[in-house]
Design an enzyme around this catalytic site. Structure first.
Site, PDB file in Angstrom:
ATOM      1  CB  THR A 164      55.652  10.225  43.071  1.00  0.00           C
ATOM      2  OG1 THR A 164      55.839  11.333  42.165  1.00  0.00           O
ATOM      3  CG2 THR A 164      54.293  10.364  43.707  1.00  0.00           C
ATOM      4  N   GLY A 202      50.772   2.907  36.239  1.00  0.00           N
ATOM      5  CA  GLY A 202      50.983   3.764  37.402  1.00  0.00           C
ATOM      6  C   GLY A 202      51.073   2.968  38.688  1.00  0.00           C
ATOM      7  N   GLY A 232      51.174   4.953  42.009  1.00  0.00           N
ATOM      8  CA  GLY A 232      51.021   5.840  43.156  1.00  0.00           C
ATOM      9  C   GLY A 232      49.824   5.551  44.038  1.00  0.00           C
ATOM     10  CD  GLU A 233      45.797   7.581  42.265  1.00  0.00           C
ATOM     11  OE1 GLU A 233      44.743   8.016  42.722  1.00  0.00           O
ATOM     12  OE2 GLU A 233      46.123   7.683  41.071  1.00  0.00           O
TER      13      GLU A 233
END
Lengths: 755, 325
Positions: A473, A704, A706-707
């Protein structure tokens, strides 16, 4: 804090290592006297192992040992959550003859080479007493139950307006109702790097090189299954070649490998095959989602009811919280009800997969919203804007920093949404029907307790360390960037350490929480390290600052200044004969958690073309606008969103694991038959960030990333397919045959009749 | 993978003498190595044919000759192939991935084994892999399987795109056995499974395909390969059509057509050819002719859509190539 590089596009600090093949992944680990493990797996989905003939395999060249339930290695039951945190499975292999899923571990062959282990494994003959497995929704009816909790709430959450007795009453009272059911197959993570463990014992101390999202969690869980103290275990994982959740838990092949290494008194390395990746390290469960939306004619939501059924195994419970994480909170509605039931199948344990809950939940909710927009005759962007929630439903707290409506507006503008023809099938380019669709994106912002160490070194460099992980990542780079900015140093002066359980504790890299959790600890540790540096400088006789008052000396950009003097920290440390000065700090969320809700949001727009003859869907372009707080590294942030979107393309159009009802075997457990998007399937993706720091969430203001990219993408695609063709496909993936024949209103000859 | 020996013959004749039931030839290795790792094929000897003189792509009086060791990528990009037989170039370029095309040979492409998941999994019954054990696909997962040329023993689809194009063009192959060479029509070369699905073609143990010959067909310059698949690249056909069209104004003078993804062998369609020859270039003509493609089709639980899809594929190819799209 000076912000010199945060937010700018920064090359990966580990990029050169990776492209030159010098980044050592867990499977690359070489050890003296190394042996290789190859797993034996069950070829039935339910029943008992009656006998295993290992005699030929044991005599096969290079074989050191063959472990089976008849010649087991002692392993203990794993820790249950929350004690075991993210433990993937708790039933240890080889302790009995019971089979609960196809592809379950039934043995381990250890040999001098990987090929010898693999070829010997093929010589083991196993007899089963097979039973009919539970491997379909119909068969699972008898194995349906309600989970104790879903995403830290009750399995059924009801938010009803005063005077409303039930959600069904609210639906009955709504002038317009959309009532739809969506189904999804099992999906598999399929990171490029397979799981791997290399276990090395030095006396009674174990070092494990494992492909994991959590070195600290892995240490605890492996130790408990091996029956040893976790202080005796060190887990190392400097690089991960993709994970997406399937490396977020400990899976039993890892302690099994360690137990074999202990028994043989030699290092053992086990690498999973692609086929084994399908049955041994989790998947996203299959889902049936029933959604009912009630609205006024102007599109104002009156009722949202979302019921989810998802699958679990007979050995493990995992709840894919598709409603609790989406319909529960995304839109303002006086009446909301979400509920969840689980169905046991004879499959391996399900686990979190990129945007658990949100990825599948946003598929159904955002497709249903599109259907509602059509029903109301309102533009989909307008419908969502109209129902935007200002406060978290049922809790009545605001979000720390929410800019979803801005995402819609910016996305619509950048994409050219105003050019969309709302009549399905109206736009054609040659043989291709063209459609546009959009959807919201959503993912909770998590922040967990994390520690970090910052260390000034006499050579003028600084070290930033934390037991976090880089899943590919860009964590290596982000830690260096935050370290550099916290200390006012160029990034080249920062050395980063991560992926080692011996470093200050950090959470498993999951839930898009690493940057949000670890960077506050780095910032805190940097401030402490500066203080310690100054204290040292004023106390040591050899320091130019000796005798100065602490408040007179300041640190800035690597330099100490005060009492009319100035010196860089390296020379101060050298001068007093110290190699380094360091500080470790822990950071965690505070009472803001009670006052706010924390989420990232976004809007996805896409244009597809569908062949009017043969029904293939191909993406033409995508626009994505993300509200994820501070963008730390513009370059890797874009990559993260792009990667999420590529995942979403696969989920919508081609991915899906096929479970055979009769055998419980996955019919496509390999990369030839389980299709993921190729470069040719991915169009130009235009990515924008709102980039408003969420400083209530953490000092850096970063949530975040990443998703969230996967969320909304499948629905935007499905909605664009509807706009192109007039067809609603509610069963993923959208394969060509599900669109045929394309509507009779299309200018094509009738091809539907079968001869 | 089982232990094997590796042999390098110095001539074609030596290669064929080294062949046999216990041996396998290896060229690019893109199929055989996979299948050996899976233990689906377990030759005790591998005979490497790469050094043998089976190269060359030449346009001759009687047509195009392609050496069996030519790589897929080299044939796909050869100017004579691109100019004279676009259908061959397109079929190759839509096959596999660039990396595989750079390795795989033309001879090996024609002999590649089916992608049936049961054939490739030694833990499931399969009559093609292990005669007499039964067919797992008939009652199993069969979305990718054949609807034409199937039997109660086997429904495995022939995977090659190139073979579909070559069958449409009435190509032949040169087969060497010791000093003897024979030429066989490619359509005749492939066998439907019947009761012996392990017997896929007329190659006898030790025999080697040395070259492919495609007859001269001037109007094959108007030809195309249309492949329908679940993703845009690196995937086998749901359905495909290889088509060459000879036009005289708005009338179809002649057609060559074969389809892929639907047959247990590359499926030549002489009836469709007959139905189109001499007819006006019109969508109605296409639809009526395409229906003939699925005569005798035997769809199963998951692959029934192919009956419709292959007709649509044919019509779409005709529309495109005929300039009507």
């Amino acid at each position: 804090m000076s912000t010199q590089i945060i937010g700018k596009p920064q090359d990966r600090v580990d990029g050169r290592l990776k492209v030159t093949g010098r980044a050592m992944y867990s499977g690359d680990r070489q050890e003296e006297n190394l042996t290789y493990g190859y797993l034996l797996t069950s070829k039935v989905a339910k029943g008992l192992i009656q006998a295993m003939d290992t005699s030929v395999a044991e005599r096969s060249p290079g074989v050191a040992a063959v472990y089976t339930p008849f010649n087991p290695l002692k392993l203990y039951h794993g820790l249950e959550p929350p004690e075991g945190a993210t433990s993937g499975e708790t039933l240890p292999p080889l302790q009995d003859q019971k089979i609960l899923n196809y592809g379950q571990i039934i043995g381990l062959v250890v040999a001098e080479s990987y090929e010898q282990a693999r070829d010997a494994a093929a010589l083991v003959r196993t007899q089963y007493q097979a039973e009919e497995p539970v491997a379909s929704w119909e068969q699972g009816i008898e194995h349906t139950f309600t989970p104790e909790s879903v995403d830290r709430e009750k399995a059924t959450v009801k938010i009803l307006a005063e005077g409303v007795d039930s959600i069904d009453d609210a639906i009955r009272g709504s002038p317009l109702v959309v009532d739809v059911t969506y189904t999804e197959p099992i999906y598999h993570h399929n990171p490029m790097e397979p799981h791997a463990t290399t276990a090395v014992w030095h006396g009674d101390r174990l070092t494990i090189y494992d492909a994991t999202q959590g070195v600290i969690s892995h240490r605890l869980n492996v130790a408990s299954v091996l029956g040893i103290d976790e202080d005796m275990v060190r887990v190392l994982c400097p690089f991960v070649g993709g994970a997406f959740g399937c490396k977020g838990s400990m899976w039993m092949f890892s302690p099994l490998t360690a137990a074999a290494a202990r028994a043989l008194n030699r290092p053992v390395k086990t690498i999973l095959t692609r086929e084994q990746m399908f049955t041994l390290v989790g998947h996203r469960p299959a889902l049936i989602q029933h959604l009912t939306l009630g609205a006024n004619p102007d599109g104002t939501l009156q009722a949202v009811k979302h019921d989810v059924r998802s699958t679990v195994s007979f050995a493990k419970i995992f709840v894919e919280a598709a409603a609790h994480r989406t319909s529960r909170l995304l839109y303002k509605s006086p009446n909301i009800q979400v509920s969840h039931t689980l169905v046991r199948w004879n499959v391996g344990g399900p686990t979190f997969m990129r945007a658990p809950g949100c990825a599948p939940g946003m598929f159904s909710l955002e497709c249903a919203m599109d259907e509602l927009a059509v029903r109301c005759g309102i533009d989909p962007v307008e419908l969502r804007t109209k129902n935007d929630a200002e406060v978290y439903p049922g809790r009545n707290v605001p979000w720390s920093c929410k800019n979803l409506v801005e995402c819609y507006q910016l996305g619509a503008e950048k994409f050219g949404w105003s050019k969309r023809n709302s009549i399905p099938g109206a736009v054609q380019e040659g043989d291709w029907l063209v459609g546009m669709g959009m959807a919201s994106a959503l993912y909770p912002a998590h922040r967990n307790r994390a520690s970090a160490k910052v260390r000034f070194q006499a050579d003028g460099t600084a070290q930033v360390s934390s037991a976090t992980q880089d899943l590919g990542t860009g964590t290596w780079t982000v830690l260096a960037m935050v370290g550099a900015d916290s200390l006012g140093l160029p990034i080249a002066k920062i050395h980063t350490e991560l992926g080692d359980s011996a470093l200050p504790s950090a959470p498993t890299s999951g839930g898009s929480a690493s940057v949000a959790s670890v960077t506050p600890a780095i910032q805190k540790a940097a401030e402490s390290a500066k203080k310690k540096l100054i204290q040292l400088a004023i106390r040591d006789r050899k320091s130019p600052f000796f005798g100065a008052k602490i408040e007179d000396v300041s640190y800035r950009n690597g330099e100490l200044t005060g009492a009319g003097k100035s010196a860089d920290f390296g020379s101060v440390l050298s001068g007093i004969g110290r190699s380094a000065v360091e500080a470790v700090e822990m950071a965690a969320a505070g009472e803001e958690e009670e006052k706010y809700a924390f989420h990232s949001f976004g809007a996805q727009f896409c244009q597809v073309k569908v062949n009017r003859w043969t029904g293939e869907v191909r993406l033409q372009r995508m626009t994505s606008v993300m509200d994820i707080g501070t963008v730390v590294n513009l370059k890797t942030a874009r990559s993260q969103i792009m990667g999420g979107i590529v995942f979403g393309i696969g989920m919508a159009l081609m991915e899906g694991t096929i479970l055979e009802e009769k055998t419980g075997r996955y019919a496509n457990a390999n990369f030839a038959d389980y299709l993921i998007a190729t470069n040719a399937d991915v169009p130009y993706i235009d990515i924008h960030f709102i980039n408003k720091p969420d400083t209530i969430f953490n000092p850096l203001g970063a949530r975040g990333i990443g998703e969230i990219g996967i969320t909304g993408t499948p629905a935007a695609i499905a909605n664009a397919v509807y706009n192109a063709t007039g067809r609603r496909v509610r069963e993923f993936p959208i394969l060509p045959e599900k669109l045929l024949p394309i509507g009779a209103n299309q200018p094509m000859i009738s091809m539907s009749e079968r001869s | 993978m089982r232990p094997f020996t590796y042999e390098v013959p110095s001539s074609i004749q030596e290669a064929t003498s080294r062949g046999g039931a216990d041996a396998a030839f290896i060229a690019g290795g893109t199929t055989i190595v996979d299948l050996m790792k899976l233990e689906v094929m377990n030759p005790s000897r591998l005979v490497d044919v790469n050094p043998l003189p089976m190269l060359g792509i030449q346009m001759r009086e009687d047509g195009l000759r392609i050496g069996a060791l030519e790589k897929m990528s080299d044939v796909a990009e050869h100017p004579e192939v691109v100019a004279n037989y676009p259908v061959i170039s397109e079929a190759l370029l839509q096959s596999a991935s660039a990396q595989i095309r750079n390795m795989a040979s033309i001879g090996g492409n024609l002999l590649q084994r089916t992608r049936c998941g049961y054939f490739r999994d030694v833990f499931t019954p399969c009559n093609k892999r292990e005669p007499g054990t039964g067919c797992s696909a008939i009652d199993g997962e069969n979305r990718m399987h054949a609807i034409l040329g199937t039997s109660s023993s086997c429904i495995a689809t022939h995977p090659s795109d190139l073979a579909v194009a070559l069958v449409a063009l009435d190509a032949s192959i040169y087969i060497q056995n010791g000093a003897e060479e024979r030429v066989m029509n490619l359509d005749d070369f492939y066998l439907v499974p019947g009761e012996t699905p392990d017997h896929e073609n007329q190659l006898r143990p030790g025999e080697l395909i040395t070259a492919v010959r495609v007859p001269r067909l001037l109007w094959a310059r108007r030809s195309t390969y249309l492949k329908i698949r679940d993703r845009e690249s690196y995937e086998f056909a749901l359905t495909s059509a290889a088509l060459a069209l000879d036009l005289n104004g708005d009338t179809i003078r002649d057609v060559r057509i074969a389809v892929g993804g639907v047959g247990t062998k590359p499926w030549n369609l002489p009836e469709v050819r007959q139905a189109l020859a001499g007819k006006p270039l019109k969508p109605e003509t296409f639809a009526a002719a395409a229906k003939l493609a699925v005569n005798g089709a035997n769809p199963l639980r998951h692959n029934g859509f192919k009956v419709d899809l292959v007709q649509r594929t044919i019509v779409r190819a005709l529309m495109n190539l005929g300039g009507l799209a």
